[in-house]
Design a protein around this motif. Structure first.
Motif, mmCIF file in Angstrom:
data_model
loop_
_atom_site.group_PDB
_atom_site.id
_atom_site.type_symbol
_atom_site.label_atom_id
_atom_site.label_comp_id
_atom_site.label_asym_id
_atom_site.label_seq_id
_atom_site.Cartn_x
_atom_site.Cartn_y
_atom_site.Cartn_z
ATOM 1 N N ILE A 85 -0.438 64.203 38.957
ATOM 2 C CA ILE A 85 -0.178 64.554 37.554
ATOM 3 C C ILE A 85 -1.166 63.904 36.592
ATOM 4 C CG2 ILE A 85 2.255 65.083 37.950
ATOM 5 C CD1 ILE A 85 2.972 62.375 36.700
ATOM 6 N N VAL A 134 -1.527 55.034 43.011
ATOM 7 C CA VAL A 134 -0.497 55.687 42.203
ATOM 8 C C VAL A 134 0.697 55.891 43.116
ATOM 9 C CG1 VAL A 134 0.123 57.761 40.886
ATOM 10 C CG2 VAL A 134 -2.191 56.793 40.697
ATOM 11 N N HIS A 135 1.870 55.569 42.621
ATOM 12 C CA HIS A 135 3.088 55.749 43.416
ATOM 13 C C HIS A 135 3.159 57.202 43.886
ATOM 14 C CE1 HIS A 135 7.248 55.795 44.649
ATOM 15 N NE2 HIS A 135 7.264 54.467 44.553
ATOM 16 N N GLU A 163 5.436 59.319 44.239
ATOM 17 C CA GLU A 163 6.275 60.200 43.412
ATOM 18 C C GLU A 163 5.559 60.668 42.147
ATOM 19 O OE1 GLU A 163 9.873 58.057 42.603
ATOM 20 O OE2 GLU A 163 10.427 57.945 44.728
ATOM 21 N N TYR A 164 4.464 60.008 41.785
ATOM 22 C CA TYR A 164 3.749 60.313 40.548
ATOM 23 C C TYR A 164 2.336 60.845 40.788
ATOM 24 C CZ TYR A 164 7.477 57.788 38.124
ATOM 25 O OH TYR A 164 8.693 57.386 37.626
ATOM 26 N N GLN A 165 1.980 61.043 42.036
ATOM 27 C CA GLN A 165 0.633 61.532 42.331
ATOM 28 C C GLN A 165 0.492 63.001 41.953
ATOM 29 O OE1 GLN A 165 -0.219 60.496 46.438
ATOM 30 N NE2 GLN A 165 -0.141 58.310 45.991
ATOM 31 N N MET A 184 10.122 61.167 30.987
ATOM 32 C CA MET A 184 9.043 60.349 31.500
ATOM 33 C C MET A 184 8.092 60.022 30.356
ATOM 34 S SD MET A 184 6.266 61.145 34.606
ATOM 35 C CE MET A 184 7.075 62.651 34.970
ATOM 36 N N ILE A 228 4.669 57.955 30.108
ATOM 37 C CA ILE A 228 3.603 57.271 30.834
ATOM 38 C C ILE A 228 2.719 56.516 29.842
ATOM 39 C CG2 ILE A 228 1.622 57.561 32.381
ATOM 40 C CD1 ILE A 228 4.285 58.444 33.635
ATOM 41 N N ASP A 281 5.848 54.057 33.838
ATOM 42 C CA ASP A 281 6.841 55.033 33.387
ATOM 43 C C ASP A 281 7.963 54.196 32.804
ATOM 44 O OD1 ASP A 281 8.669 57.009 32.899
ATOM 45 O OD2 ASP A 281 8.845 57.685 34.975
ATOM 46 N N ILE A 308 -2.449 60.592 36.646
ATOM 47 C CA ILE A 308 -2.397 59.151 36.389
ATOM 48 C C ILE A 308 -3.655 58.461 36.917
ATOM 49 C CG2 ILE A 308 -1.152 57.019 36.924
ATOM 50 C CD1 ILE A 308 1.414 58.853 36.860
ATOM 51 N N ILE A 359 3.898 52.321 38.048
ATOM 52 C CA ILE A 359 3.684 53.528 38.855
ATOM 53 C C ILE A 359 2.236 53.687 39.311
ATOM 54 C CG2 ILE A 359 5.652 54.756 37.896
ATOM 55 C CD1 ILE A 359 3.597 56.267 36.103
ATOM 56 N N LYS A 375 8.739 50.881 34.696
ATOM 57 C CA LYS A 375 8.428 50.952 36.123
ATOM 58 C C LYS A 375 6.918 51.052 36.330
ATOM 59 C CE LYS A 375 9.114 53.602 40.335
ATOM 60 N NZ LYS A 375 9.740 54.736 40.996
#
Length: 135
Positions: free
Chosen positions: A81, A74-75, A77-79, A1, A3, A49, A83, A54, A52
Motif C-alpha cells: 500500500i 513493512v509488516h 499486513e500493510y505491504q 487507518m 499512517i 498506524d 509504506i 508497521i 502500532k
C-alpha cells in the motif's frame, strides 16, 4: 487507518521485535543488539498506524558521501500500500545529494528497489560474513 512516517530515536523494543518476527528476520532473536543498532543508526525512519509500528528503515552513513540502507521492513499486513515507498522517499529527502546510496537486496525486495530507483551496481558481487538464518 492513519499512517504516519517520521524520523525517530525512540522506539519500543517489543514493537521492534514483533515487526521483525512478522517478517521472519533472524535479528529478532537478538532484541537488545537490534534496538541498539537501530537507535545508533545515522537515520531511523518509522511508519505507524496510530500507535502500532508497521514499518521501519535505517541508514548507516559517513554523513557526507556514502549511505548504506541495511533494513527496510513493512509488516506483512500493510505491504503493497506504499509504506515502503514512503520510507524510501524520506531517505531520499535526506540523502539525495550523496555520492553513493547502497543496499543489498534479495528475493522480492529486488523488484521493489528497482521500482524506487535503485539499480544493480555494475559487476559488483555482494559479500558478507553472516550470522543470520533467513537466507
Amino acid at each position: 487507518m492513519k499512517i504516519t512516517i517520521s524520523e525517530t530515536k525512540d522506539i519500543d523494543i517489543e514493537q521492534i521485535v514483533e515487526l521483525y518476527k512478522a517478517n521472519g528476520w533472524s535479528s529478532a532473536e537478538k532484541p537488545t543488539q537490534l534496538k541498539n543498532a537501530l537507535l545508533n543508526s545515522h537515520s531511523l525512519i518509522t511508519a505507524w498506524d496510530n500507535e502500532k509500528l508497521i514499518g521501519l528503515g535505517n541508514a548507516i552513513s559517513d554523513g557526507y558521501l556514502v549511505v548504506y540502507y541495511p533494513h527496510l521492513l513493512v509488516h506483512p499486513e500493510y505491504q503493497g500500500i506504499g509504506i515502503g515507498n514512503m520510507i524510501v522517499d524520506k531517505f531520499q529527502e535526506k540523502y539525495k545529494e550523496f555520492h553513493m546510496q547502497m543496499l543489498t537486496a534479495d528475493g522480492k525486495a529486488v523488484d521493489f528497489y528497482k521500482k524506487v530507483g535503485f539499480e544493480k551496481a555494475g559487476e559488483t558481487t555482494p559479500m558478507w560474513i553472516y550470522n543470520g538464518n533467513e537466507h
